[in-house]
Write a protein that holds these residues in place. Structure first.
Motif, PDB file in Angstrom:
ATOM      1  N   ALA A 183       5.817  65.838 -75.767  1.00 14.46           N
ATOM      2  CA  ALA A 183       5.926  64.734 -76.729  1.00 14.46           C
ATOM      3  C   ALA A 183       4.595  64.002 -76.753  1.00 14.46           C
ATOM      4  CB  ALA A 183       7.044  63.780 -76.329  1.00 14.46           C
ATOM      5  N   VAL A 184       4.222  63.502 -77.920  1.00 12.23           N
ATOM      6  CA  VAL A 184       2.949  62.796 -78.064  1.00 12.23           C
ATOM      7  C   VAL A 184       3.175  61.304 -77.950  1.00 12.23           C
ATOM      8  CG1 VAL A 184       0.975  62.387 -79.570  1.00 12.23           C
ATOM      9  CG2 VAL A 184       2.075  64.611 -79.551  1.00 12.23           C
ATOM     10  N   GLY A 185       2.323  60.647 -77.163  1.00  9.76           N
ATOM     11  CA  GLY A 185       2.370  59.194 -77.077  1.00  9.76           C
ATOM     12  C   GLY A 185       1.455  58.586 -78.119  1.00  9.76           C
ATOM     13  N   LYS A 186       0.254  58.255 -77.695  1.00  8.69           N
ATOM     14  CA  LYS A 186      -0.689  57.573 -78.584  1.00  8.69           C
ATOM     15  C   LYS A 186      -1.911  58.454 -78.828  1.00  8.69           C
ATOM     16  CE  LYS A 186      -3.552  53.379 -78.801  1.00  8.69           C
ATOM     17  NZ  LYS A 186      -4.031  52.195 -78.052  1.00  8.69           N
ATOM     18  N   HIS A 187      -2.404  58.437 -80.071  1.00  7.62           N
ATOM     19  CA  HIS A 187      -3.656  59.101 -80.410  1.00  7.62           C
ATOM     20  C   HIS A 187      -4.796  58.086 -80.358  1.00  7.62           C
ATOM     21  CE1 HIS A 187      -0.912  62.121 -82.077  1.00  7.62           C
ATOM     22  NE2 HIS A 187      -1.923  62.966 -82.024  1.00  7.62           N
ATOM     23  N   THR A 188      -5.932  58.523 -79.866  1.00  9.00           N
ATOM     24  CA  THR A 188      -7.123  57.672 -79.849  1.00  9.00           C
ATOM     25  C   THR A 188      -8.237  58.409 -80.574  1.00  9.00           C
ATOM     26  OG1 THR A 188      -6.493  56.763 -77.695  1.00  9.00           O
ATOM     27  CG2 THR A 188      -8.784  56.467 -78.391  1.00  9.00           C
ATOM     28  N   PRO A 189      -8.810  57.807 -81.608  1.00 11.65           N
ATOM     29  CA  PRO A 189      -9.896  58.487 -82.329  1.00 11.65           C
ATOM     30  C   PRO A 189     -11.150  58.577 -81.461  1.00 11.65           C
ATOM     31  CG  PRO A 189      -9.632  56.231 -83.106  1.00 11.65           C
ATOM     32  CD  PRO A 189      -8.496  56.480 -82.161  1.00 11.65           C
ATOM     33  N   ALA A 190     -12.087  59.409 -81.877  1.00 11.85           N
ATOM     34  CA  ALA A 190     -13.358  59.524 -81.155  1.00 11.85           C
ATOM     35  C   ALA A 190     -13.996  58.142 -81.047  1.00 11.85           C
ATOM     36  CB  ALA A 190     -14.277  60.493 -81.888  1.00 11.85           C
ATOM     37  N   GLY A 191     -14.655  57.910 -79.966  1.00 12.62           N
ATOM     38  CA  GLY A 191     -15.271  56.597 -79.708  1.00 12.62           C
ATOM     39  C   GLY A 191     -15.278  56.330 -78.229  1.00 12.62           C
ATOM     40  N   PHE A 192     -14.310  55.548 -77.767  1.00  9.68           N
ATOM     41  CA  PHE A 192     -14.224  55.223 -76.346  1.00  9.68           C
ATOM     42  C   PHE A 192     -12.820  55.518 -75.840  1.00  9.68           C
ATOM     43  CE2 PHE A 192     -17.466  52.385 -78.095  1.00  9.68           C
ATOM     44  CZ  PHE A 192     -18.540  52.688 -77.266  1.00  9.68           C
ATOM     45  N   ALA A 193     -12.740  56.101 -74.643  1.00 13.09           N
ATOM     46  CA  ALA A 193     -11.438  56.365 -74.039  1.00 13.09           C
ATOM     47  C   ALA A 193     -10.744  55.033 -73.766  1.00 13.09           C
ATOM     48  CB  ALA A 193     -11.613  57.135 -72.733  1.00 13.09           C
ATOM     49  N   PRO A 194      -9.459  54.921 -74.061  1.00 11.85           N
ATOM     50  CA  PRO A 194      -8.756  53.655 -73.806  1.00 11.85           C
ATOM     51  C   PRO A 194      -8.654  53.376 -72.314  1.00 11.85           C
ATOM     52  CG  PRO A 194      -7.208  55.370 -74.436  1.00 11.85           C
ATOM     53  CD  PRO A 194      -8.576  55.942 -74.637  1.00 11.85           C
ATOM     54  N   LEU A 195      -8.530  52.102 -71.987  1.00  8.85           N
ATOM     55  CA  LEU A 195      -8.448  51.692 -70.588  1.00  8.85           C
ATOM     56  C   LEU A 195      -7.278  52.363 -69.874  1.00  8.85           C
ATOM     57  CD1 LEU A 195      -9.342  49.957 -68.217  1.00  8.85           C
ATOM     58  CD2 LEU A 195      -8.015  48.052 -69.161  1.00  8.85           C
ATOM     59  N   SER A 196      -6.166  52.573 -70.582  1.00 11.73           N
ATOM     60  CA  SER A 196      -4.993  53.160 -69.939  1.00 11.73           C
ATOM     61  C   SER A 196      -5.281  54.547 -69.386  1.00 11.73           C
ATOM     62  CB  SER A 196      -3.835  53.234 -70.944  1.00 11.73           C
ATOM     63  OG  SER A 196      -4.197  54.028 -72.067  1.00 11.73           O
ATOM     64  N   VAL A 197      -6.209  55.247 -70.019  1.00  8.78           N
ATOM     65  CA  VAL A 197      -6.532  56.612 -69.603  1.00  8.78           C
ATOM     66  C   VAL A 197      -7.504  56.624 -68.426  1.00  8.78           C
ATOM     67  CG1 VAL A 197      -7.658  58.758 -70.336  1.00  8.78           C
ATOM     68  CG2 VAL A 197      -6.039  57.602 -71.850  1.00  8.78           C
ATOM     69  N   VAL A 198      -8.467  55.710 -68.424  1.00  8.15           N
ATOM     70  CA  VAL A 198      -9.507  55.728 -67.383  1.00  8.15           C
ATOM     71  C   VAL A 198      -9.247  54.712 -66.277  1.00  8.15           C
ATOM     72  CG1 VAL A 198     -11.223  56.567 -69.019  1.00  8.15           C
ATOM     73  CG2 VAL A 198     -10.956  54.099 -68.696  1.00  8.15           C
ATOM     74  N   LYS A 199      -8.126  54.004 -66.360  1.00 12.69           N
ATOM     75  CA  LYS A 199      -7.866  52.938 -65.396  1.00 12.69           C
ATOM     76  C   LYS A 199      -7.863  53.445 -63.955  1.00 12.69           C
ATOM     77  CE  LYS A 199      -4.716  49.104 -64.336  1.00 12.69           C
ATOM     78  NZ  LYS A 199      -3.508  48.359 -64.757  1.00 12.69           N
ATOM     79  N   GLU A 200      -7.237  54.595 -63.721  1.00 13.70           N
ATOM     80  CA  GLU A 200      -7.135  55.099 -62.348  1.00 13.70           C
ATOM     81  C   GLU A 200      -8.504  55.349 -61.732  1.00 13.70           C
ATOM     82  OE1 GLU A 200      -4.545  58.362 -61.670  1.00 13.70           O
ATOM     83  OE2 GLU A 200      -2.793  57.398 -62.584  1.00 13.70           O
ATOM     84  N   GLN A 201      -9.427  55.939 -62.491  1.00 17.58           N
ATOM     85  CA  GLN A 201     -10.748  56.203 -61.928  1.00 17.58           C
ATOM     86  C   GLN A 201     -11.523  54.908 -61.701  1.00 17.58           C
ATOM     87  OE1 GLN A 201     -12.033  58.505 -65.621  1.00 17.58           O
ATOM     88  NE2 GLN A 201     -13.991  57.650 -65.013  1.00 17.58           N
ATOM     89  N   ILE A 202     -11.329  53.899 -62.571  1.00 16.77           N
ATOM     90  CA  ILE A 202     -11.988  52.604 -62.346  1.00 16.77           C
ATOM     91  C   ILE A 202     -11.419  51.943 -61.101  1.00 16.77           C
ATOM     92  CG2 ILE A 202     -12.340  50.286 -63.286  1.00 16.77           C
ATOM     93  CD1 ILE A 202     -12.294  51.494 -66.070  1.00 16.77           C
ATOM     94  N   VAL A 203     -10.097  52.002 -60.950  1.00 13.86           N
ATOM     95  CA  VAL A 203      -9.460  51.415 -59.770  1.00 13.86           C
ATOM     96  C   VAL A 203      -9.987  52.083 -58.503  1.00 13.86           C
ATOM     97  CG1 VAL A 203      -7.268  51.240 -58.513  1.00 13.86           C
ATOM     98  CG2 VAL A 203      -7.367  50.628 -60.933  1.00 13.86           C
ATOM     99  N   ALA A 204     -10.119  53.415 -58.532  1.00 13.16           N
ATOM    100  CA  ALA A 204     -10.612  54.136 -57.355  1.00 13.16           C
ATOM    101  C   ALA A 204     -12.030  53.707 -57.001  1.00 13.16           C
ATOM    102  CB  ALA A 204     -10.560  55.636 -57.604  1.00 13.16           C
ATOM    103  N   LYS A 205     -12.880  53.549 -58.015  1.00 16.11           N
ATOM    104  CA  LYS A 205     -14.263  53.139 -57.764  1.00 16.11           C
ATOM    105  C   LYS A 205     -14.328  51.723 -57.202  1.00 16.11           C
ATOM    106  CE  LYS A 205     -18.669  52.207 -60.027  1.00 16.11           C
ATOM    107  NZ  LYS A 205     -19.453  52.742 -58.891  1.00 16.11           N
ATOM    108  N   LEU A 206     -13.639  50.787 -57.870  1.00 16.69           N
ATOM    109  CA  LEU A 206     -13.671  49.394 -57.425  1.00 16.69           C
ATOM    110  C   LEU A 206     -13.030  49.245 -56.051  1.00 16.69           C
ATOM    111  CD1 LEU A 206     -12.832  47.458 -60.717  1.00 16.69           C
ATOM    112  CD2 LEU A 206     -15.064  47.947 -59.716  1.00 16.69           C
ATOM    113  N   MET A 207     -11.964  49.992 -55.805  1.00 14.22           N
ATOM    114  CA  MET A 207     -11.309  49.924 -54.509  1.00 14.22           C
ATOM    115  C   MET A 207     -12.248  50.393 -53.405  1.00 14.22           C
ATOM    116  SD  MET A 207      -7.723  51.666 -53.285  1.00 14.22           S
ATOM    117  CE  MET A 207      -6.787  50.819 -54.560  1.00 14.22           C
ATOM    118  N   SER A 208     -12.985  51.459 -53.679  1.00 10.11           N
ATOM    119  CA  SER A 208     -13.940  51.974 -52.700  1.00 10.11           C
ATOM    120  C   SER A 208     -15.016  50.941 -52.388  1.00 10.11           C
ATOM    121  CB  SER A 208     -14.570  53.262 -53.242  1.00 10.11           C
ATOM    122  OG  SER A 208     -15.442  53.807 -52.310  1.00 10.11           O
TER     123      SER A 208
END
Length: 720
Positions: A571-596
């Protein structure tokens, strides 16, 4: 008149009807005349800054890549094809960027320069050209190129033209590759020359003294995750301040899916165990080689092996059997059959058919003759029987020039790239199977016996020599039986998934029913045009193609079968056009970096609060040990962060630095031990190396940033 009156009474309606008809006519005409434009737009695979690459051109180049990979022995599954697809897309984008930069910088590769790179005229030829032509000889390459001209192809025999045309197309592609590679070298050199280490850094690196430094280092992972979790505000702030890190050139969709991997049932495992018992019994009963071959013949779809020749212990180790199977063969009595346990859903059964002590390898000499010379083979056999030199006769009569030059001695490159002049029995068996000659016969006759092989019009005389020391050798049969799911097991899972899909009610309702069945549910998995697969599900590219074209919130109307054993409802949730990845998609990697980073800072504060006075005490607190580095100065070596060099050179000799965090989230404490005058020549060389390395790094970054800022419209998901 009555009819006219009726028309007049409905004049307003008539005007509307006529207007609609005219509008339909005009719109239809527009669509008809504009069909070429729309068709062209729909047939674009990639558009780079408005430059369109048609799907026909793109597919042709992709086919060439796939054929090249297949010729090199690569297996082309869905994932491998998509990886080549992504490689080609990036190649198009990089070539466009390179050409655009070169045009603005006035850099080019002339036709004369390209010719020189292809043929080696006056310069070293391109490695790509050498690989393509199979030679670096200028005359040979020119002759090769001449054969690929349209005139020569037209004059060639009809059965050769298609092959020559294919080579011609490959040659055209080679020219483009060589030109782009040369252009890349020039632009890379130009960009790298734009970076220089400044005078202050040079003075710091070459002046003063280098130091020996004792240090303790520890990863910040010893801090608990919960204590260093960043807040949502911190994550948002980092995302807003580093958006270029999350730039996307193609659209993305978030896919949730229900999946099940079909595995054997208990009934399937029982059937596999019974099949194993049957195979073991049949192999035990097989007391002759034909009986062994007959027993194995029944397992058509299984992984199996049997060769009448004998393997050395080294060859047995390299055969790819498991350690348990190899150990069994080396310790078993002839005729024994292993009775294995199920490992990784597989039974690996081995029978030791025979065992003997024999030379590990033999050298071979060969004379190749043409049967049309009557009696020559008989004459040479008689001469050899009377003591004539095999080497002399091979040089005089053998038609195989390579071995004749060596007195008939056969040599071949081995898997290490070295030349072998001796061959094991198993190797001769394999070579014989390829050539149709019973080469392993040489192991069945006394060394020095002349063996006559071949078929008209060729006769081959062979003689073994230089027997290597005798070793234990093994003849074995092997069959691997997999425990696989039955059609009944598969159909049951398919019916259960199909029932979930048929019940509908939206993805959340489906997911609840799926979890009760024990099926897997994944949510919000990001996919984009270049994604080769969905999560870890093999052969799932069709789901990605569907998802990128579906609407937000849409559930697939069909149940996907992926590979041989996966069933998926996406099932498809949300589409994001070319540009910038939404925060919901990259949040985990940002959390991992900041946590480190936060862990490192917390560890620094904890260590500062302890007010320790020795490195040994810090080592104990950091669960680490004291290490020593020599020749430390202001030149960053790469194994330590730049902060380390700063603290190492500014902390007084014999004193402890305060705890500090490095860029890789490690925490350090150091103590300079001694200083020695700097070796200016060595430091200057190291500084030059650092300058070159950073220049290359920054040139790569500049080029990558330029590519990221291109306007790319990636339509490949329409077609692949």
């Amino acid at each position: 008149m009555a009819v006219l009156d009726k028309i007049r009474s409905h004049s307003v309606l008539l005007v509307v009807v006529i207007g609609v008809a005219l509008a339909g006519f005009v719109i239809g005409d527009l669509f008809t005349s504009g069909r070429t434009f729309w068709d062209k737009s729909e047939r674009v695979a990639l558009s780079i800054d408005g430059k369109d690459i048609s799907i026909e051109e793109y597919s042709a180049r992709l086919e060439q890549l796939q054929q090249q990979a297949e010729r090199q022995g690569q297996k082309m599954g869905d994932e491998q094809r998509m990886m080549l697809n992504n490689q080609l897309a990036q190649q198009y984008i990089s070539e466009y960027a390179l050409t655009k930069i070169a045009d603005k910088a006035g850099v080019q590769v002339t036709d004369d320069e390209l010719y020189a790179l292809l043929t080696g005229k006056g310069i070293s030829p391109s490695p790509l050209a050498v690989q393509f032509f199979g030679s670096a000889d200028e005359k040979q390459v020119n002759e090769f190129i001449r054969q690929l001209s349209d005139k020569q192809i037209a004059a060639a025999p009809a059965d050769q033209r298609e092959q020559l045309k294919s080579l011609q197309q490959q040659f055209i592609a080679l020219q483009q590759q060589v030109r782009v590679q040369r252009l890349q070298e020039k632009i890379g050199t130009l960009l790298s020359r734009s970076f220089k280490i400044n005078d202050l850094d040079r003075e710091l690196a070459l002046g003063g003294a280098s130091r020996s430094v004792a240090l303790v280092r520890s990863a910040a992972s010893m801090i608990a995750d919960a204590a260093a979790k960043p807040s949502d505000e911190e994550v948002q702030k980092y995302y807003d301040g580093h958006k270029d890190f999350f730039r996307m050139q193609s659209p993305m969709a978030e896919v949730s899916y229900i999946s099940v991997q079909v595995v054997p049932s208990q009934a399937d495992y029982q059937a596999a165990a019974e099949e194993k018992a049957k195979a073991v019994a049949e192999l035990r009963a097989a007391s002759t080689v034909p009986a062994v071959e007959s027993a194995l013949r029944a397992y058509v779809s299984s992984n199996k092996f049997f060769d009448k020749s004998y393997l050395t212990g080294e060859e047995l180790d390299q055969l790819g059997l498991g350690a348990d199977q190899v150990a069994f063969v080396k310790s078993a009595a002839v005729g024994e059959v292993s009775d294995p346990q199920l490992v990784n859903d597989r039974y690996d059964i081995v029978k030791l058919v025979g065992k003997k002590a024999a030379p590990s390898a033999l050298g071979l000499r060969m004379i190749v003759l043409n049967d049309s010379v009557k009696g020559r083979a008989d004459s040479l056999v008689a001469q050899l029987g009377s003591g004539a030199s095999f080497a002399d006769l091979a040089r005089k009569y053998s038609l195989d020039q390579q071995s004749a030059a060596q007195g008939g001695l056969i040599t071949m490159p081995n898997r290490m790239g070295l030349v072998d002049s001796t061959f094991s029995e198993f190797t001769l068996s394999q070579l014989g199977a390829q050539s149709g000659l019973a080469l392993d016969t040489l192991y069945k006759v006394p060394v020095g016996t002349v063996v006559r092989l071949g078929q008209a019009p060729m006769t081959i005389l062979l003689r073994a020599e230089n027997a290597q020391p005798a070793v234990e050798k093994y003849q074995l049969a092997y069959v691997s039986l997999e425990a696989t799911f039955s059609p009944e097991t598969y159909n049951a899972k398919y019916a259960a998934m199909n029932k979930i899909l048929g019940a509908g009610g939206g993805f959340d309702a489906m997911a609840q029913r799926a979890q009760k069945e024990g099926f897997s549910v994944a949510r919000g998995v990001a996919v984009e045009t270049g994604s080769p697969m969905l999560g870890q599900i093999p052969s799932s590219r069709p789901i990605i193609t569907w998802a990128l074209g579906a609407k937000d919130g849409e559930v697939s109307p069909k149940l996907y079968t992926c590979g041989t054993d996966y069933l998926v409802i996406p099932a498809v949730g949300k589409h994001t056009p070319a540009g910038f990845a939404p925060l919901s998609v990259v949040k985990e990697q940002i959390v991992a970096k900041l946590m480190s980073e936060k862990k490192a800072q917390q560890l620094v504060k904890q260590l500062e609060a302890k007010k320790l006075s020795t490195l040994e005490a810090y080592a104990e607190a950091m669960q680490s040990k004291v290490d020593t580095l020599v020749d430390v100065n202001y030149i960053v070596r790469g194994s330590e962060p730049a902060a380390f060099n700063g603290y190492a050179m500014t902390t007084a000799l014999g004193k402890l630095s305060k705890p500090f965090a490095g860029s890789n989230s490690e925490v350090f404490v150091l103590q300079p031990i001694s200083a020695t005058p700097v070796d200016k020549a060595a430091s200057a060389a190291a500084l030059k190396q650092q300058e070159l390395g950073q220049a290359r790094q920054y040139s790569y970054q500049a080029f990558a940033d330029f590519i990221q800022r291109l306007k790319v419209k990636d339509n490949r998901a329409r077609f692949y």
